[in-house]
Design an enzyme around this catalytic site. Structure first.
Site, short mmCIF file in Angstrom:
data_model
loop_
_atom_site.label_atom_id
_atom_site.label_comp_id
_atom_site.label_asym_id
_atom_site.label_seq_id
_atom_site.Cartn_x
_atom_site.Cartn_y
_atom_site.Cartn_z
N CYS A 84 0.80 -1.23 0.00
CA CYS A 84 0.00 0.00 0.00
C CYS A 84 0.84 1.28 0.00
CB CYS A 84 -0.94 0.00 1.21
SG CYS A 84 -2.14 -1.34 1.19
N HIS B 131 -2.57 7.13 4.91
CA HIS B 131 -3.12 6.00 4.17
C HIS B 131 -4.33 5.41 4.88
CE1 HIS B 131 -3.68 2.16 2.34
NE2 HIS B 131 -3.15 1.49 3.33
N ASN C 293 -10.46 0.94 1.60
CA ASN C 293 -9.01 0.91 1.43
C ASN C 293 -8.71 0.67 -0.05
OD1 ASN C 293 -6.28 0.38 1.36
ND2 ASN C 293 -6.27 -1.03 3.09
N HIS D 150 12.60 1.07 4.73
CA HIS D 150 12.34 -0.34 4.45
C HIS D 150 13.04 -1.18 5.52
CE1 HIS D 150 11.77 -4.11 2.52
NE2 HIS D 150 11.58 -3.64 1.29
N HIS E 3 -14.32 5.79 4.71
CA HIS E 3 -15.76 5.60 4.76
C HIS E 3 -16.38 5.56 3.36
CE1 HIS E 3 -20.02 6.85 5.28
NE2 HIS E 3 -19.94 6.21 6.44
N HIS F 91 -1.85 20.01 6.34
CA HIS F 91 -2.75 18.92 5.93
C HIS F 91 -2.04 17.58 6.03
CE1 HIS F 91 -5.36 22.09 4.38
NE2 HIS F 91 -4.32 22.57 3.73
#
Length: 493
Positions: free
Chosen positions: A221, A388, A421, A300, A417, A384
């Site tokens: 993702c 994710h 995802n 990572h 909502h 802002h």
């Protein structure tokens, strides 16, 4: 913190943020005072000195020109985000929790899904109810039929509709010709057919034959930020060109049809989605661009076995392929996030927050080991936040650990909502929400942060170049009046 102390902190932050200007002002005053004392004779003497030192003067300007040229040639080229487009699926693909569970029961009765007990059905329904997803998320057509259609052809149709739809809308909104695209980066974690997804776009839009194309797979993702970072690197090498970045994930082929609870979770959270982003390194595009890319930070932790194994696509005991989530996932995510924040913080935080962090570190190191680490106030660095939309728990933890307000995470909660995802593209639906709400003004700073398998945590930082208005066919156009909504989730057993 009481009101007077809050005022003191704000004043201190202001002093630290403008320290160079405040220090420079007395210097300018001193120079002005000295200049006012110069007589006409002093100016004549200076003029005569320049006339008698042509060689020195020539060398000075030569070195100045050489230095300026080297600086202009070696400095990083600015990367602008001209525009972006998020895919809005057709309305007939909307699926409420009730509709999803009814279809699951029909599939089970038909024998296609051999669940061993009603317990797993209840488990899936409970996950759906607590996930933070609304009743209008989108499920692929192949998963709403009976029998289910999960073959390669149907999966390809889903992905083609998403990426072609997003890119086509982007080209219409910007007026850019497909032949102007010099770099193409596409990411999709678990669906990577041959020819590749990048080749599908090259063929559909007849992109030029010398295009630099990349197809990123298996990166989870957080791959959307990785794709931006890859495009940024290519834009440093290839001058005066555009880069097209496309982020998506396939749902059709990745529905898990087994009985492993840890693999069933992804069925409940992931939905159709995709985004196309147009980047440029052309200085002329600064006038029309929405944002400028300031930083990308990639972490990572896959060298650690627990990180590497916490989210894995594998076969269960019955040979059915799915994505398994380990119990170490929350711990791994927290550790990887901490490293990313520690790397990003020095790049974006004001000096006042760095000072507070240093003081707390010294106290903890030498005076009181039990003292908690200082959590910087990232609201001083960003206006802002695009976190994710991986799930309600992830957003909750980010809000808590970073001391954010409900307004700071509103875009993430509403995206979860409304669209669910959508994997690597979710951060773009969140940015589109912020634009649609009219909250993006010139100079605003945006933090996009995403976590993914591997395990990875990646951040990108943007700054708004103007007061940004939503582009045509913004995915929130038809439903913005409903948001924000109150999300009431019953956490009782």
């Amino acid at each position: 913190m009481d009101y007077p102390m809050k005022k003191v902190k704000i004043f201190f932050n202001y002093l630290m943020a403008h320290r160079f200007k405040l220090c420079f002002l007395p210097l300018m005053v001193a120079i002005a005072v000295e200049a006012s004392r110069l007589s006409t004779q002093d100016l004549q003497n200076f003029y005569l000195y320049l006339q008698n030192n042509h060689t020195s003067l020539t060398m000075f300007f030569l070195y100045l020109a050489l230095g300026s040229t080297l600086y202009l040639m070696t400095r990083p080229k600015p990367v602008y985000l001209v525009d972006f487009s998020c895919y809005l699926p057709p309305s007939h693909l909307k699926a409420s929790t009730q509709r999803i569970m009814q279809h699951v029961r029909l599939v089970r009765e038909a024998g296609a899904w051999k669940q061993e007990s009603d317990y797993l059905m209840d488990f899936c329904e409970k996950i759906l109810e607590r996930s933070g997803l609304g009743q209008e998320t989108y499920v692929p057509e192949g998963l709403q039929t009976l029998p289910l259609q999960q073959n390669l052809a149907v999966s390809r149709i889903e992905t083609e509709e998403v990426i072609i739809g997003a890119v086509d809308n982007l080209f219409r909104n910007t007026g850019i010709s497909p032949s102007d695209i010099g770099i193409l980066v596409v990411n999709s974690s678990t669906f990577n057919p041959t020819p590749s997804l990048s080749s599908i776009l090259v063929n559909k839009f007849k992109l030029r034959d010398n295009i630099k194309s990349l197809n990123l797979g298996g990166m989870g993702c957080s791959a959307g930020v990785i794709a931006i970072d890859a495009a940024k690197s290519l834009l440093q090498v290839h001058r005066n060109t555009y880069a097209l970045v496309v982020s998506t994930e396939n749902i059709t082929q990745n529905l898990y049809m087994g009985n492993n609870k840890s693999m069933l979770v992804t069925n409940c959270l992931f939905r159709i989605g995709g985004a196309a982003i147009l980047l440029s390194n052309r200085s002329i595009d600064r006038k029309c661009a929405k944002y400028e890319l300031v930083h990308t930070v990639r972490v990572h932790t896959g060298a650690d076995d627990r990180s590497y194994e916490c989210a894995t696509q594998e076969e269960d005991e019955d040979g059915i392929v799915g994505v398994s989530l380990s119990k170490n996932l929350p711990m791994v995510a927290a550790r990887t996030l901490k490293i990313n924040i520690a790397t990003l913080g020095p790049l974006v935080l004001p000096i006042s927050e760095k000072f507070h962090f240093f003081v707390r570190f010294v106290k903890k190191k030498f005076l009181n080991p039990k003292l908690k680490h200082y959590i910087p106030d990232f609201k001083l660095a960003f206006e802002h936040f695009c976190i994710h939309a991986g799930g309600r728990a992830l957003i909750d933890e980010m809000e808590k650990n970073l001391h954010l307000t409900p307004l700071d995470v509103e875009a993430s909660r509403m995206t979860l909502h409304r669209f669910g995802n959508t994997s690597s593209s979710s951060i773009w639906y969140e940015l589109a929400y912020t634009e649609a709400k009219g909250r993006m003004t010139k100079g605003d700073r945006i933090w996009q942060i995403a976590l993914g398998s591997g395990f990875k945590c990646n951040s990108s930082v943007w700054v708004a170049l103007r007061n940004v208005k939503p582009s045509t066919n913004n995915p929130w156009e038809q439903c913005l009046h409903k948001y924000p909504v109150e999300i009431d989730i019953d956490l009782k057993e």
